[in-house]
Design a protein around this motif. Structure first.
Motif, PDB file in Angstrom:
ATOM      1  N   GLY A   7       0.812  -1.212   0.000  1.00 45.09           N
ATOM      2  CA  GLY A   7       0.000   0.000   0.000  1.00 45.09           C
ATOM      3  C   GLY A   7       0.844   1.259   0.000  1.00 45.09           C
ATOM      4  N   ILE A   8       1.888   1.276   0.797  1.00 40.68           N
ATOM      5  CA  ILE A   8       2.767   2.448   0.838  1.00 40.68           C
ATOM      6  C   ILE A   8       3.469   2.620  -0.508  1.00 40.68           C
ATOM      7  CG2 ILE A   8       4.877   3.375   1.893  1.00 40.68           C
ATOM      8  CD1 ILE A   8       3.870   2.120   4.549  1.00 40.68           C
ATOM      9  N   GLY A   9       3.892   1.525  -1.104  1.00 30.76           N
ATOM     10  CA  GLY A   9       4.507   1.592  -2.432  1.00 30.76           C
ATOM     11  C   GLY A   9       3.544   2.121  -3.480  1.00 30.76           C
ATOM     12  N   LEU A  10       2.291   1.679  -3.411  1.00 30.43           N
ATOM     13  CA  LEU A  10       1.284   2.158  -4.359  1.00 30.43           C
ATOM     14  C   LEU A  10       0.978   3.641  -4.152  1.00 30.43           C
ATOM     15  CD1 LEU A  10      -1.198  -0.840  -4.496  1.00 30.43           C
ATOM     16  CD2 LEU A  10       0.128   0.082  -6.394  1.00 30.43           C
ATOM     17  N   ILE A  11       0.968   4.080  -2.909  1.00 35.11           N
ATOM     18  CA  ILE A  11       0.738   5.498  -2.632  1.00 35.11           C
ATOM     19  C   ILE A  11       1.869   6.333  -3.218  1.00 35.11           C
ATOM     20  CG2 ILE A  11       0.671   7.238  -0.786  1.00 35.11           C
ATOM     21  CD1 ILE A  11      -0.879   5.151   0.884  1.00 35.11           C
ATOM     22  N   MET A  12       3.117   5.897  -3.014  1.00 33.30           N
ATOM     23  CA  MET A  12       4.252   6.644  -3.558  1.00 33.30           C
ATOM     24  C   MET A  12       4.229   6.645  -5.082  1.00 33.30           C
ATOM     25  SD  MET A  12       7.323   5.787  -0.827  1.00 33.30           S
ATOM     26  CE  MET A  12       7.929   4.469  -1.801  1.00 33.30           C
ATOM     27  N   ALA A  13       3.898   5.496  -5.683  1.00 32.10           N
ATOM     28  CA  ALA A  13       3.819   5.424  -7.146  1.00 32.10           C
ATOM     29  C   ALA A  13       2.684   6.301  -7.668  1.00 32.10           C
ATOM     30  CB  ALA A  13       3.622   3.984  -7.584  1.00 32.10           C
ATOM     31  N   GLY A  14       1.558   6.320  -6.962  1.00 32.03           N
ATOM     32  CA  GLY A  14       0.427   7.142  -7.374  1.00 32.03           C
ATOM     33  C   GLY A  14       0.745   8.621  -7.340  1.00 32.03           C
ATOM     34  N   VAL A  15       1.426   9.058  -6.302  1.00 33.04           N
ATOM     35  CA  VAL A  15       1.813  10.468  -6.205  1.00 33.04           C
ATOM     36  C   VAL A  15       2.794  10.811  -7.322  1.00 33.04           C
ATOM     37  CG1 VAL A  15       3.062  12.137  -4.779  1.00 33.04           C
ATOM     38  CG2 VAL A  15       1.324  10.671  -3.742  1.00 33.04           C
ATOM     39  N   ALA A  16       3.762   9.930  -7.557  1.00 29.36           N
ATOM     40  CA  ALA A  16       4.746  10.184  -8.615  1.00 29.36           C
ATOM     41  C   ALA A  16       4.079  10.232  -9.986  1.00 29.36           C
ATOM     42  CB  ALA A  16       5.829   9.111  -8.589  1.00 29.36           C
ATOM     43  N   LEU A  17       3.155   9.318 -10.264  1.00 32.83           N
ATOM     44  CA  LEU A  17       2.452   9.321 -11.543  1.00 32.83           C
ATOM     45  C   LEU A  17       1.600  10.578 -11.711  1.00 32.83           C
ATOM     46  CD1 LEU A  17       1.235   5.639 -12.017  1.00 32.83           C
ATOM     47  CD2 LEU A  17       2.699   6.940 -13.557  1.00 32.83           C
ATOM     48  N   GLY A  18       0.941  10.986 -10.639  1.00 36.65           N
ATOM     49  CA  GLY A  18       0.126  12.197 -10.703  1.00 36.65           C
ATOM     50  C   GLY A  18       0.953  13.428 -11.005  1.00 36.65           C
ATOM     51  N   GLY A  51      -2.271   7.585 -11.600  1.00 41.28           N
ATOM     52  CA  GLY A  51      -1.814   7.978 -10.275  1.00 41.28           C
ATOM     53  C   GLY A  51      -2.939   7.982  -9.258  1.00 41.28           C
ATOM     54  N   ALA A  52      -4.103   8.467  -9.661  1.00 44.06           N
ATOM     55  CA  ALA A  52      -5.252   8.485  -8.740  1.00 44.06           C
ATOM     56  C   ALA A  52      -5.692   7.069  -8.388  1.00 44.06           C
ATOM     57  CB  ALA A  52      -6.402   9.260  -9.372  1.00 44.06           C
ATOM     58  N   ILE A  53      -5.685   6.178  -9.367  1.00 43.88           N
ATOM     59  CA  ILE A  53      -6.082   4.794  -9.117  1.00 43.88           C
ATOM     60  C   ILE A  53      -5.096   4.128  -8.161  1.00 43.88           C
ATOM     61  CG2 ILE A  53      -6.321   2.511 -10.189  1.00 43.88           C
ATOM     62  CD1 ILE A  53      -7.498   3.987 -12.644  1.00 43.88           C
ATOM     63  N   CYS A  54      -3.788   4.300  -8.422  1.00 45.31           N
ATOM     64  CA  CYS A  54      -2.776   3.723  -7.530  1.00 45.31           C
ATOM     65  C   CYS A  54      -2.902   4.297  -6.119  1.00 45.31           C
ATOM     66  CB  CYS A  54      -1.381   3.992  -8.066  1.00 45.31           C
ATOM     67  SG  CYS A  54      -0.885   2.970  -9.448  1.00 45.31           S
ATOM     68  N   LEU A  55      -3.165   5.582  -6.037  1.00 43.25           N
ATOM     69  CA  LEU A  55      -3.290   6.232  -4.731  1.00 43.25           C
ATOM     70  C   LEU A  55      -4.461   5.665  -3.946  1.00 43.25           C
ATOM     71  CD1 LEU A  55      -2.086   8.565  -3.012  1.00 43.25           C
ATOM     72  CD2 LEU A  55      -3.821  10.012  -4.023  1.00 43.25           C
ATOM     73  N   PHE A  56      -5.619   5.515  -4.580  1.00 43.19           N
ATOM     74  CA  PHE A  56      -6.785   4.992  -3.885  1.00 43.19           C
ATOM     75  C   PHE A  56      -6.615   3.526  -3.487  1.00 43.19           C
ATOM     76  CE2 PHE A  56      -9.183   8.445  -6.214  1.00 43.19           C
ATOM     77  CZ  PHE A  56      -9.277   9.254  -5.083  1.00 43.19           C
ATOM     78  N   ILE A  57      -6.014   2.722  -4.342  1.00 42.54           N
ATOM     79  CA  ILE A  57      -5.768   1.318  -3.999  1.00 42.54           C
ATOM     80  C   ILE A  57      -4.758   1.237  -2.855  1.00 42.54           C
ATOM     81  CG2 ILE A  57      -4.803  -0.865  -4.827  1.00 42.54           C
ATOM     82  CD1 ILE A  57      -6.014  -0.193  -7.567  1.00 42.54           C
ATOM     83  N   GLY A  58      -3.725   2.084  -2.899  1.00 43.59           N
ATOM     84  CA  GLY A  58      -2.737   2.098  -1.824  1.00 43.59           C
ATOM     85  C   GLY A  58      -3.349   2.489  -0.493  1.00 43.59           C
ATOM     86  N   ILE A  59      -4.217   3.474  -0.489  1.00 47.08           N
ATOM     87  CA  ILE A  59      -4.873   3.893   0.756  1.00 47.08           C
ATOM     88  C   ILE A  59      -5.761   2.767   1.279  1.00 47.08           C
ATOM     89  CG2 ILE A  59      -6.625   5.466   1.698  1.00 47.08           C
ATOM     90  CD1 ILE A  59      -5.399   7.650  -0.107  1.00 47.08           C
TER      91      ILE A  59
END
Length: 63
Positions: A7-18, A51-59
């Motif tokens: 989840g933390i990895g997905l949040i970081m990837a989501g922010v970077a993609l955004g 990025g938004a999708i990765c962020l929501f899945i990570g959260i």
């Protein structure tokens, strides 16, 4: 524990993609293209939406 790390990895990837998608959207060449033809580069949409999708899945995984 593994879900939280993923989840933390997905949040970081989501922010970077955004951020990457917004940088493409706000670039000078993209602004000129939008002014002349009205089209937004697909990379910009892909980065921001991905990025938004990765962020929501990570959260969801961190909870």
């Amino acid at each position: 524990m593994n879900n939280k790390i993923i989840g933390i990895g997905l949040i970081m990837a989501g922010v970077a993609l955004g951020i990457w998608g917004y940088d493409i959207y706000d670039s000078a060449s993209s602004q000129i293209t939008r002014a002349l033809s009205g089209d937004t580069p697909i990379e910009a949409w892909g980065g921001m939406i991905g990025g938004a999708i990765c962020l929501f899945i990570g959260i969801a995984k961190v909870k």
